[in-house]
Design a protein around this motif. Structure first.
Motif, PDB file in Angstrom:
ATOM      1  N   PHE A   1       0.420  -1.620  -0.154  1.00 48.13           N
ATOM      2  CA  PHE A   1       0.293  -0.277  -0.089  1.00 48.13           C
ATOM      3  C   PHE A   1       0.726   0.786   0.184  1.00 48.13           C
ATOM      4  N   PRO A   2       2.142   1.085   0.693  1.00 48.23           N
ATOM      5  CA  PRO A   2       2.634   2.822   0.698  1.00 48.23           C
ATOM      6  C   PRO A   2       3.147   2.816  -0.420  1.00 48.23           C
ATOM      7  N   ILE A   3       4.125   1.649  -0.729  1.00 46.53           N
ATOM      8  CA  ILE A   3       4.722   1.690  -2.353  1.00 46.53           C
ATOM      9  C   ILE A   3       3.455   2.515  -3.569  1.00 46.53           C
ATOM     10  N   LEU A   4       2.639   1.646  -3.256  1.00 42.18           N
ATOM     11  CA  LEU A   4       1.269   2.104  -4.779  1.00 42.18           C
ATOM     12  C   LEU A   4       1.194   3.804  -4.769  1.00 42.18           C
ATOM     13  N   THR A   5       1.122   3.532  -3.289  1.00 37.94           N
ATOM     14  CA  THR A   5       0.066   5.338  -3.080  1.00 37.94           C
ATOM     15  C   THR A   5       1.509   6.087  -3.335  1.00 37.94           C
ATOM     16  N   VAL A   6       1.940   6.056  -2.975  1.00 29.91           N
ATOM     17  CA  VAL A   6       3.406   7.064  -2.634  1.00 29.91           C
ATOM     18  C   VAL A   6       3.826   7.486  -4.358  1.00 29.91           C
ATOM     19  N   LEU A   7       3.851   6.172  -4.687  1.00 33.64           N
ATOM     20  CA  LEU A   7       4.122   6.167  -6.325  1.00 33.64           C
ATOM     21  C   LEU A   7       2.756   7.331  -7.279  1.00 33.64           C
ATOM     22  N   ILE A   8       2.289   6.980  -7.226  1.00 34.39           N
ATOM     23  CA  ILE A   8       0.912   8.164  -7.371  1.00 34.39           C
ATOM     24  C   ILE A   8       0.819   8.763  -6.977  1.00 34.39           C
ATOM     25  N   ILE A   9       0.903   9.254  -5.955  1.00 32.79           N
ATOM     26  CA  ILE A   9       0.230  10.561  -5.890  1.00 32.79           C
ATOM     27  C   ILE A   9       2.230  11.449  -6.015  1.00 32.79           C
ATOM     28  N   GLY A  10       2.658  11.099  -5.164  1.00 36.93           N
ATOM     29  CA  GLY A  10       4.173  11.621  -5.616  1.00 36.93           C
ATOM     30  C   GLY A  10       4.308  12.302  -6.730  1.00 36.93           C
ATOM     31  N   SER A  11       3.634  12.155  -7.832  1.00 34.18           N
ATOM     32  CA  SER A  11       4.075  12.103  -9.307  1.00 34.18           C
ATOM     33  C   SER A  11       2.345  12.796 -10.133  1.00 34.18           C
ATOM     34  N   SER A  12       2.271  13.496  -8.555  1.00 31.22           N
ATOM     35  CA  SER A  12       0.115  14.448  -9.333  1.00 31.22           C
ATOM     36  C   SER A  12       0.747  15.594  -9.146  1.00 31.22           C
ATOM     37  N   PHE A  13       1.503  16.280  -8.422  1.00 30.76           N
ATOM     38  CA  PHE A  13       1.665  17.568  -7.973  1.00 30.76           C
ATOM     39  C   PHE A  13       3.256  17.855  -9.054  1.00 30.76           C
ATOM     40  N   GLU A  14       3.007  19.526  -9.941  1.00 34.46           N
ATOM     41  CA  GLU A  14       3.769  20.445 -10.314  1.00 34.46           C
ATOM     42  C   GLU A  14       5.092  20.194  -9.599  1.00 34.46           C
ATOM     43  N   PRO A  15       6.071  20.162  -9.640  1.00 33.15           N
ATOM     44  CA  PRO A  15       7.606  20.258  -8.762  1.00 33.15           C
ATOM     45  C   PRO A  15       7.912  21.538  -8.258  1.00 33.15           C
ATOM     46  N   ASP A  16       7.182  22.364  -8.705  1.00 33.93           N
ATOM     47  CA  ASP A  16       7.128  23.925  -8.021  1.00 33.93           C
ATOM     48  C   ASP A  16       5.785  24.399  -7.149  1.00 33.93           C
ATOM     49  N   ASP A  17       5.104  23.297  -6.899  1.00 35.12           N
ATOM     50  CA  ASP A  17       3.993  23.501  -5.914  1.00 35.12           C
ATOM     51  C   ASP A  17       3.953  24.579  -4.942  1.00 35.12           C
ATOM     52  N   PRO A  18       3.569  25.849  -4.863  1.00 34.24           N
ATOM     53  CA  PRO A  18       4.237  25.839  -3.190  1.00 34.24           C
ATOM     54  C   PRO A  18       3.458  25.814  -1.593  1.00 34.24           C
ATOM     55  N   ALA A  19       2.317  24.516  -2.057  1.00 30.30           N
ATOM     56  CA  ALA A  19       1.865  24.161  -0.694  1.00 30.30           C
ATOM     57  C   ALA A  19       2.974  22.658   0.047  1.00 30.30           C
ATOM     58  N   PHE A  20       3.785  22.866  -0.641  1.00 27.85           N
ATOM     59  CA  PHE A  20       4.987  21.740   0.072  1.00 27.85           C
ATOM     60  C   PHE A  20       5.970  22.392   0.795  1.00 27.85           C
ATOM     61  N   GLY A  21       5.977  23.950   0.833  1.00 33.63           N
ATOM     62  CA  GLY A  21       6.768  24.733   1.817  1.00 33.63           C
ATOM     63  C   GLY A  21       7.874  24.809   1.224  1.00 33.63           C
TER      64      GLY A  21
END
Length: 265
Positions: free
Chosen positions: A45-65
């Motif tokens: 579960f952690p591996i599959l989910t992080v692979l999906i969600i980790g590539s779902s945002f723009e690299p410079d998204d300001p929401a990640f501090g």
């Protein structure tokens, strides 16, 4: 889902003299590995989910501090592994023992009363380390693992988080009456912890009410104690470390009392 205890296990039958803690640990490891649901939540579960969600945002998204989204979630999903160990895998395994009276029978064996809890801790810690290593190896191939900003503090946070998660799992496993109950309660706790604890939407995009609720979720503190020193984000990790230390002490005292109570019933 329920662990099947071999009838020849010396710790449970008491028909043989003790053959040492190594045999008990090996037996416990085999029983943990026979529970597919727990392994799915800890490894897959952690591996599959992080692979999906980790590539779902723009690299410079300001929401990640200021951190790259993939880096943010790689660190956060170590917390998901620990939540799966403490809320799904351990409670079901231990509750099945309580349901079948294994703990009472263990008292009549030639093993020390502490041998079985020590075996649980050793096996759970080993599986946790292997699951985290598997997660990092997989994400290294896809995203690349970020450099650690403060390695000593990150390791302290990881060790404290593992200790707290395993203690929590033992408490739930000894407190709940059956493996089915442990599975239901564990999953009901796991998914909110997963979504609000830092592995779901980043806190900056949550409504203020949800951010307040997230601060009450232990997984939030687990994620922050690992994520902040690793990525060099946040102002101070100390408050999160203190919260986890308190939880760790309380849960340690709780499972020791529960173990004594369950074994004597």
């Amino acid at each position: 889902m329920t662990a099947t205890l071999p009838s020849t296990t010396p710790a449970m039958t008491g028909h043989r003299p003790t053959s040492g803690p190594a045999r008990l640990i090996a037996t416990e490891a085999k029983l943990f590995l026979r529970e597919p649901i727990g392994l799915i939540f800890v490894f897959a579960f952690p591996i599959l989910t992080v692979l999906i969600i980790g590539s779902s945002f723009e690299p410079d998204d300001p929401a990640f501090g200021g951190a790259a989204p993939s880096d943010y979630y790689i660190a956060a999903y170590i917390g998901v592994v620990l939540a799966a160990v403490g809320l799904v895998m351990l409670p079901v395994h231990l509750a099945s023992y309580r349901e079948r009276g294994v703990l009472r029978r263990f008292q009549a064996s030639h093993f020390s009363p502490w041998a079985l809890p020590v075996a649980w801790i050793v096996v759970a810690t080993t599986l946790t380390v292997v699951a985290v290593a598997t997660l990092l190896a997989t994400t290294q191939l896809v995203f690349g693992v970020p450099a650690i900003d403060d390695a000593p503090l990150t390791l302290v946070g990881l060790a404290l988080s593992i200790w707290t998660s395993i203690n929590t799992g033992i408490v739930l496993g000894l407190a709940l009456p059956s493996a089915r109950a442990a599975q239901g309660v564990g999953l009901a706790l796991f998914f909110p912890s997963f979504l609000l604890g830092g592995a779901g939407p980043p806190p900056d995009v949550m409504p203020s009410v949800m951010r307040t609720v997230a601060e009450l979720v232990p997984t939030t503190h687990v994620v922050q104690t690992i994520q902040q020193p690793w990525l060099g984000t946040g102002s101070s990790t100390t408050p999160h470390l203190i919260v986890l230390a308190v939880i760790g002490v309380v849960t340690t005292i709780a499972w020791i009392k529960l173990a004594n109570r369950v074994a004597t019933r």
